[in-house]
Design a protein around this motif. Structure first.
Motif, short mmCIF file in Angstrom:
data_model
loop_
_atom_site.label_atom_id
_atom_site.label_comp_id
_atom_site.label_asym_id
_atom_site.label_seq_id
_atom_site.Cartn_x
_atom_site.Cartn_y
_atom_site.Cartn_z
N GLU A 292 0.88 -1.35 -0.05
CA GLU A 292 -0.06 0.00 0.30
C GLU A 292 0.80 1.24 -0.05
O GLU A 292 0.58 2.14 -0.31
N LEU A 293 2.03 1.24 0.45
CA LEU A 293 2.81 2.40 0.53
C LEU A 293 3.35 2.86 -0.69
O LEU A 293 3.47 3.98 -0.92
N ALA A 294 3.26 1.83 -1.84
CA ALA A 294 3.47 2.53 -3.12
C ALA A 294 2.77 3.60 -3.60
O ALA A 294 3.12 4.63 -4.50
N ALA A 295 1.32 3.64 -2.86
CA ALA A 295 0.44 4.64 -3.49
C ALA A 295 0.61 5.66 -2.76
O ALA A 295 -0.27 6.82 -3.08
N HIS A 296 1.60 5.96 -1.85
CA HIS A 296 1.72 7.10 -0.88
C HIS A 296 3.30 7.60 -0.84
O HIS A 296 3.82 7.46 0.06
N ALA A 297 3.79 7.49 -2.14
CA ALA A 297 5.38 7.89 -2.14
C ALA A 297 5.68 8.99 -1.55
O ALA A 297 6.79 9.25 -0.89
N HIS A 298 5.00 9.89 -1.59
CA HIS A 298 5.08 11.40 -0.99
C HIS A 298 5.62 11.46 0.38
O HIS A 298 6.17 12.16 0.80
N SER A 299 4.86 10.62 1.11
CA SER A 299 5.03 10.41 2.53
C SER A 299 6.22 9.82 2.85
O SER A 299 6.59 10.26 4.15
N ALA A 300 6.81 9.23 1.90
CA ALA A 300 8.25 8.52 2.20
C ALA A 300 9.16 9.51 1.84
O ALA A 300 10.51 9.67 2.36
N ASP B 205 0.11 15.63 -9.23
CA ASP B 205 0.59 14.38 -8.73
C ASP B 205 1.21 14.89 -7.37
O ASP B 205 1.81 15.74 -7.08
N PRO B 206 0.90 13.92 -6.39
CA PRO B 206 1.49 14.15 -4.96
C PRO B 206 2.80 14.41 -4.93
O PRO B 206 3.50 15.38 -4.16
N LEU B 207 3.91 13.80 -5.61
CA LEU B 207 5.18 14.00 -5.75
C LEU B 207 5.51 15.18 -6.75
O LEU B 207 6.37 16.19 -6.36
#
Length: 346
Positions: A104-112, A138-140
């Protein structure tokens, strides 16, 4: 120095970066920007190699984001961050962090990525392939001052350029545009020598070449004259011809390196127009972090004109109108407008 971290956090990655710098004897941070590369396992090696070459000119922290959402339901429901920290060696005075985002983290890359950005430094995001439909949303992409895509990697480059025009935001750019900087510079210099009205233009290049399309669009915007698109076997752009009162200004490159510039009333000259590697294209884009207005005008003109690559659809040499009638406001002193646009990116 390489440090592998499994099932880690952004805080632990930052600590590993500090530890690695101290171990290599370079605790001071001398980097000027953060480069974020969004890619996959199959393409990350080539992209990272190009970024490392570019970092010799622009020392940076390079974050390579590799999404691994998983195939099974269990893998997709999990969330794990693995990292590889590289300091020294091929990275020079910069730093590289490979981030593998599982589940699931792949969809929230900006948080990392957000905790790993250099403080008070510009951010550049590059999608070597499979760029999002709207890079600035895009979040990034929202974290970056510049967003780099490459229409040449899409199945339909001309349609991809039209999509880029529809969602353009200041800071967007494309490597298809970067590839034509030498062509624009040479044409601007030729027009500085030949002060004559231009009545028509022709751009010749490979079918489905986004750089050829953008060069034709740029000439259409700057010159305000009809521009024809001619399909050739390539490679890339093979010729530009500008019709003037006493003949034709020709810039022709039958191969991928040496071109011939012919200006009426002057002897022919040879010009080096090499097809540049990706590392040089990225290095050029990192030299300017302000919005590229010339690119914005060209790509918007492409979208407004509804250009479609492919000539007559039969794949052979064919000429066709590049776009609809150019606005009258663009008509004037073409050599001055072309020179100004090319000079801004040279």
């Amino acid at each position: 120095m390489n440090i592998d971290l499994t099932d880690t956090t952004s805080s632990q990655i930052n600590s590993a970066l500090i530890r690695a710098r101290r171990t290599t004897g370079s605790p001071a941070v001398g980097m000027v920007l953060t480069m974020v590369i969004v890619t996959d396992e199959g393409n990350h090696y080539d992209a990272l190699k190009a970024a490392n070459e570019a970092s010799k000119e622009h020392p940076s922290r390079t974050l390579v984001v590799i999404g691994r959402p998983g195939r099974s339901r269990r893998e997709r429901a999990s969330a794990r961050l693995d990292a590889e920290v590289r300091v020294g060696g091929d990275t020079g005075i910069g730093e590289t962090v490979l981030l593998r985002l599982h589940g699931e983290l792949a969809a929230h890359a900006h948080s990392a990525v957000l905790p790993l950005l250099l403080p008070d430094a510009p951010v550049v995001v590059w999608w070597p392939e499979d760029a999002p439909a709207h890079p600035s949303d895009d979040p990034l992409g929202a974290l970056a001052q510049r967003r780099i895509t490459d229409a040449a990697t899409s199945e339909d480059p001309a349609a991809e350029l039209a999509r880029r025009a529809a969602v353009y935001s200041p800071g967007d750019t494309d490597l298809a545009w970067t590839r034509i900087t030498p062509w624009r510079s040479v044409l601007a210099a030729a027009l500085d020598q030949k002060h004559a009205p231009i009545s028509a233009a022709e751009v010749e290049g490979e079918d489905h070449s986004p750089s050829t399309e953008l060069l034709a669009d740029w000439l259409g915007v700057r010159l305000g004259v009809p521009v024809s698109r001619v399909v050739s076997p390539g490679p890339g752009i093979t010729a530009v011809r500008l019709t003037v009162e006493d003949g034709t200004i020709r810039l022709e490159r039958p191969d991928s390196s040496l071109a011939t510039l012919a200006v009426p009333g002057q002897p022919d000259r040879h010009v080096a127009l090499n097809r540049r590697p990706t590392s040089e294209l990225i290095a050029e884009e990192l030299r300017r972090l302000d919005p590229d207005e010339a690119y914005a005008q060209a790509v918007r003109f492409h979208g407004a004109a509804g250009r479609v690559a492919g000539g007559n659809g039969h794949g052979g040499p064919a000429a066709r109108p590049a776009a609809a009638v150019r606005p009258k406001a663009a008509v004037g002193k073409p050599q001055e407008r072309v020179g100004k646009a090319a000079g801004s990116d040279s």
